[in-house]
Design a protein around this motif. Structure first.
Motif, PDB file in Angstrom:
ATOM      1  N   ASN A  18      40.329   4.314   7.429  1.00 27.13           N
ATOM      2  CA  ASN A  18      39.568   5.560   7.341  1.00 27.13           C
ATOM      3  C   ASN A  18      40.398   6.720   7.882  1.00 27.13           C
ATOM      4  OD1 ASN A  18      37.391   4.103   6.370  1.00 27.13           O
ATOM      5  ND2 ASN A  18      36.420   3.917   8.371  1.00 27.13           N
ATOM      6  N   LYS A  19      40.203   7.863   7.291  1.00 29.93           N
ATOM      7  CA  LYS A  19      40.972   9.035   7.724  1.00 29.93           C
ATOM      8  C   LYS A  19      40.367   9.685   8.959  1.00 29.93           C
ATOM      9  CE  LYS A  19      43.146  13.195   5.798  1.00 29.93           C
ATOM     10  NZ  LYS A  19      44.516  12.728   6.046  1.00 29.93           N
ATOM     11  N   THR A  20      39.056   9.508   9.169  1.00 27.99           N
ATOM     12  CA  THR A  20      38.396  10.075  10.338  1.00 27.99           C
ATOM     13  C   THR A  20      37.531   9.014  11.013  1.00 27.99           C
ATOM     14  OG1 THR A  20      36.461  10.846   9.097  1.00 27.99           O
ATOM     15  CG2 THR A  20      38.315  12.364   9.283  1.00 27.99           C
ATOM     16  N   VAL A  21      37.428   9.098  12.323  1.00 30.77           N
ATOM     17  CA  VAL A  21      36.597   8.187  13.112  1.00 30.77           C
ATOM     18  C   VAL A  21      35.858   9.017  14.158  1.00 30.77           C
ATOM     19  CG1 VAL A  21      36.522   6.140  14.579  1.00 30.77           C
ATOM     20  CG2 VAL A  21      38.292   6.335  12.813  1.00 30.77           C
ATOM     21  N   GLN A  22      34.550   8.819  14.254  1.00 28.96           N
ATOM     22  CA  GLN A  22      33.738   9.512  15.255  1.00 28.96           C
ATOM     23  C   GLN A  22      33.553   8.619  16.475  1.00 28.96           C
ATOM     24  OE1 GLN A  22      30.256  10.432  12.747  1.00 28.96           O
ATOM     25  NE2 GLN A  22      30.745  12.591  13.048  1.00 28.96           N
ATOM     26  N   HIS A  23      33.606   9.232  17.646  1.00 32.02           N
ATOM     27  CA  HIS A  23      33.490   8.506  18.902  1.00 32.02           C
ATOM     28  C   HIS A  23      32.430   9.116  19.810  1.00 32.02           C
ATOM     29  CE1 HIS A  23      37.172   5.921  18.798  1.00 32.02           C
ATOM     30  NE2 HIS A  23      37.596   6.845  17.951  1.00 32.02           N
ATOM     31  N   THR A  70      46.494  12.824  10.105  1.00 32.22           N
ATOM     32  CA  THR A  70      47.133  13.884   9.326  1.00 32.22           C
ATOM     33  C   THR A  70      47.788  13.366   8.052  1.00 32.22           C
ATOM     34  OG1 THR A  70      49.215  13.653  10.555  1.00 32.22           O
ATOM     35  CG2 THR A  70      47.588  15.239  11.395  1.00 32.22           C
ATOM     36  N   ASP A  71      47.814  12.041   7.878  1.00 28.81           N
ATOM     37  CA  ASP A  71      48.357  11.505   6.628  1.00 28.81           C
ATOM     38  C   ASP A  71      47.544  10.284   6.216  1.00 28.81           C
ATOM     39  OD1 ASP A  71      49.173   9.497   8.301  1.00 28.81           O
ATOM     40  OD2 ASP A  71      51.305   9.673   7.881  1.00 28.81           O
ATOM     41  N   SER A  72      47.949   9.636   5.131  1.00 26.40           N
ATOM     42  CA  SER A  72      47.227   8.475   4.630  1.00 26.40           C
ATOM     43  C   SER A  72      47.777   7.199   5.263  1.00 26.40           C
ATOM     44  CB  SER A  72      47.350   8.398   3.102  1.00 26.40           C
ATOM     45  OG  SER A  72      48.713   8.314   2.720  1.00 26.40           O
ATOM     46  N   GLY A  73      47.095   6.100   4.999  1.00 23.28           N
ATOM     47  CA  GLY A  73      47.535   4.831   5.555  1.00 23.28           C
ATOM     48  C   GLY A  73      46.730   4.448   6.779  1.00 23.28           C
ATOM     49  N   GLN A  74      46.960   3.248   7.268  1.00 24.78           N
ATOM     50  CA  GLN A  74      46.201   2.751   8.408  1.00 24.78           C
ATOM     51  C   GLN A  74      46.538   3.517   9.683  1.00 24.78           C
ATOM     52  OE1 GLN A  74      46.911  -1.171  10.506  1.00 24.78           O
ATOM     53  NE2 GLN A  74      44.978  -1.685   9.492  1.00 24.78           N
ATOM     54  N   ILE A  75      45.509   3.846  10.443  1.00 26.31           N
ATOM     55  CA  ILE A  75      45.722   4.468  11.743  1.00 26.31           C
ATOM     56  C   ILE A  75      45.439   3.434  12.830  1.00 26.31           C
ATOM     57  CG2 ILE A  75      45.268   6.811  10.963  1.00 26.31           C
ATOM     58  CD1 ILE A  75      42.453   6.591  12.024  1.00 26.31           C
ATOM     59  N   SER A  76      46.136   3.567  13.927  1.00 29.80           N
ATOM     60  CA  SER A  76      46.023   2.630  15.033  1.00 29.80           C
ATOM     61  C   SER A  76      46.134   3.405  16.338  1.00 29.80           C
ATOM     62  CB  SER A  76      47.128   1.562  14.942  1.00 29.80           C
ATOM     63  OG  SER A  76      47.092   0.684  16.046  1.00 29.80           O
ATOM     64  N   TYR A  77      45.110   3.298  17.186  1.00 25.56           N
ATOM     65  CA  TYR A  77      45.154   4.031  18.439  1.00 25.56           C
ATOM     66  C   TYR A  77      44.234   3.369  19.465  1.00 25.56           C
ATOM     67  CZ  TYR A  77      40.823   6.281  16.731  1.00 25.56           C
ATOM     68  OH  TYR A  77      39.560   6.527  16.251  1.00 25.56           O
ATOM     69  N   GLU A  78      44.394   3.789  20.716  1.00 29.08           N
ATOM     70  CA  GLU A  78      43.572   3.277  21.801  1.00 29.08           C
ATOM     71  C   GLU A  78      43.065   4.448  22.644  1.00 29.08           C
ATOM     72  OE1 GLU A  78      43.798  -0.093  25.387  1.00 29.08           O
ATOM     73  OE2 GLU A  78      45.370   0.049  23.841  1.00 29.08           O
ATOM     74  N   VAL A  79      41.759   4.496  22.835  1.00 24.84           N
ATOM     75  CA  VAL A  79      41.130   5.479  23.705  1.00 24.84           C
ATOM     76  C   VAL A  79      40.870   4.807  25.046  1.00 24.84           C
ATOM     77  CG1 VAL A  79      39.148   6.995  24.043  1.00 24.84           C
ATOM     78  CG2 VAL A  79      40.032   6.602  21.732  1.00 24.84           C
TER      79      VAL A  79
END
Length: 359
Positions: A64-69, A173-182
């Motif tokens: 997904n391009k956007t994720v709500q938290h 800001t671009d396409s493809g899988q995003i990966s992050y840690e909050v």
């Protein structure tokens, strides 16, 4: 440290002998993720023995391009010195940047000089449910690949509690899988760069306070049908177990449903929106007046209610001899239903009873 807005009234009620019925059904709701950082609640020498540490986290991998938290945090500093608590985001992808937008947050810091339910928890819940939380910009709104950024930090003096609710959106800001840690992180060094903290979360404290990360943030609950003219009934929400010993339908924010290990049940549903539907059947040929109220069943309770597009505070109720009316309406002949949304205040006790009666 007062909340703005109107409170619902409180009435005296005798609930002796009233029959209680379990919530009939409930489903997960909302696409906003919920992260609950409430264990270790107390930052003491025993529970926070490190110099810097991760209190809790949420790990996201998605196309997904956007994720709500949403982050609900509740931490009490009993150390001798101030502690800096913050929210960080680490972009683990090797491509693109992540933009932090649409921040709305409400926070309170207070000690023994205030009531944690009414002065901290209720204010936060009402602002979140009513959409009146402060609009913010992240300290580092754009986080490039393989970098970390700070969203915001708070200084918590000794003997003070920090409670906050934080809504925000992460955009790629671009396409493809995003990966992050909050992460919610803390440091005894108030000048320390919190983005350097990337350790695993601290071990669970013995206190039974919740933590976890879920990919939803609402409970859609339906009570059994109330028959107009029948005896008063109470539908307790967020109970630990049903009468038969099984898990209630509305216990959705469990450690099992959390996306990460070392979670603990969020039984009281802190940070979540609890949507209530009360179906009513009026078998008579004329409209009859019914009342729907909130009644604490487990101890002191406060929070917020949203109904008919308006949000109200639920004042502090300390015992089950108090009730907070939500609706007094004329139920037409046949079937009707009445809906509202709840948000529990931090430090409140559950279960909360939905009291329905014919006047």
């Amino acid at each position: 440290m007062t909340c703005q807005g109107k409170d619902l009234p409180i009435e005296v009620v005798d609930t002796t002998g009233i029959i209680q019925y379990d919530i009939a059904s409930a489903t997960k709701g909302g696409t906003r993720r919920l992260m609950v950082s409430d264990n270790p609640e107390t930052l003491s020498e025993a529970n926070f023995s490190v110099r810097h540490g991760t209190l809790w986290h949420d790990v996201v991998q998605t196309n997904n391009k956007t994720v709500q938290h949403r982050i609900f945090a509740w931490h009490y500093n009993v150390l001798k010195d101030p502690v800096k608590v913050g929210i960080t985001l680490e972009n683990k992808a090797n491509h693109g940047a992540l933009r932090i937008t649409s921040i709305a947050r409400e926070y309170r810091v207070g000690g023994d000089d205030v009531n944690w339910i009414s002065d901290i928890g209720t204010c936060i819940s009402r602002a979140t449910l009513g959409g009146t939380a402060d609009q913010r910009t992240a300290e580092n709104p754009l986080i490039k690949q393989l970098q970390s950024g700070l969203i915001e930090s708070f200084i918590v003096p000794p003997g003070k509690l920090l409670g906050f609710m934080y809504d925000f959106t992460v955009e790629s800001t671009d396409s493809g899988q995003i990966s992050y840690e909050v992460r919610t992180v803390a440091s005894r060094d108030t000048a320390y760069d919190l983005t350097l903290i990337k350790s695993a979360p601290l071990p669970l404290a013995p206190q039974a306070h919740p933590r976890g990360s879920w990919n939803f943030s609402e409970t859609n609950a339906i009570t059994p049908v109330y028959t107009v003219g029948s005896a008063r009934v109470i539908y307790p929400t967020a109970t630990k177990l049903k009468k038969d010993g099984t898990l209630p339908a509305d216990q959705l924010f469990t450690a099992v449903n959390s996306e990460l290990p070392t979670s603990l049940d969020n039984r009281a549903q802190f940070g979540a929106v609890y949507n209530v539907t009360v179906p009513v059947n009026n078998p008579s040929s004329q409209a009859r007046t019914i009342k729907i109220s909130l009644n604490p069943r487990g101890g002191s309770y406060g929070g917020a209610v949203r109904k008919d597009g308006q949000t109200y505070g639920v004042p502090l109720m300390r015992t089950n001899t108090q009730a907070c009316p939500v609706y007094t309406v004329n139920a037409p002949p046949g079937n009707s239903k009445y809906t509202f949304a709840l948000m529990i205040a931090g430090a409140s006790s559950t279960p909360l009873g939905i009291l329905v009666e014919t006047l």
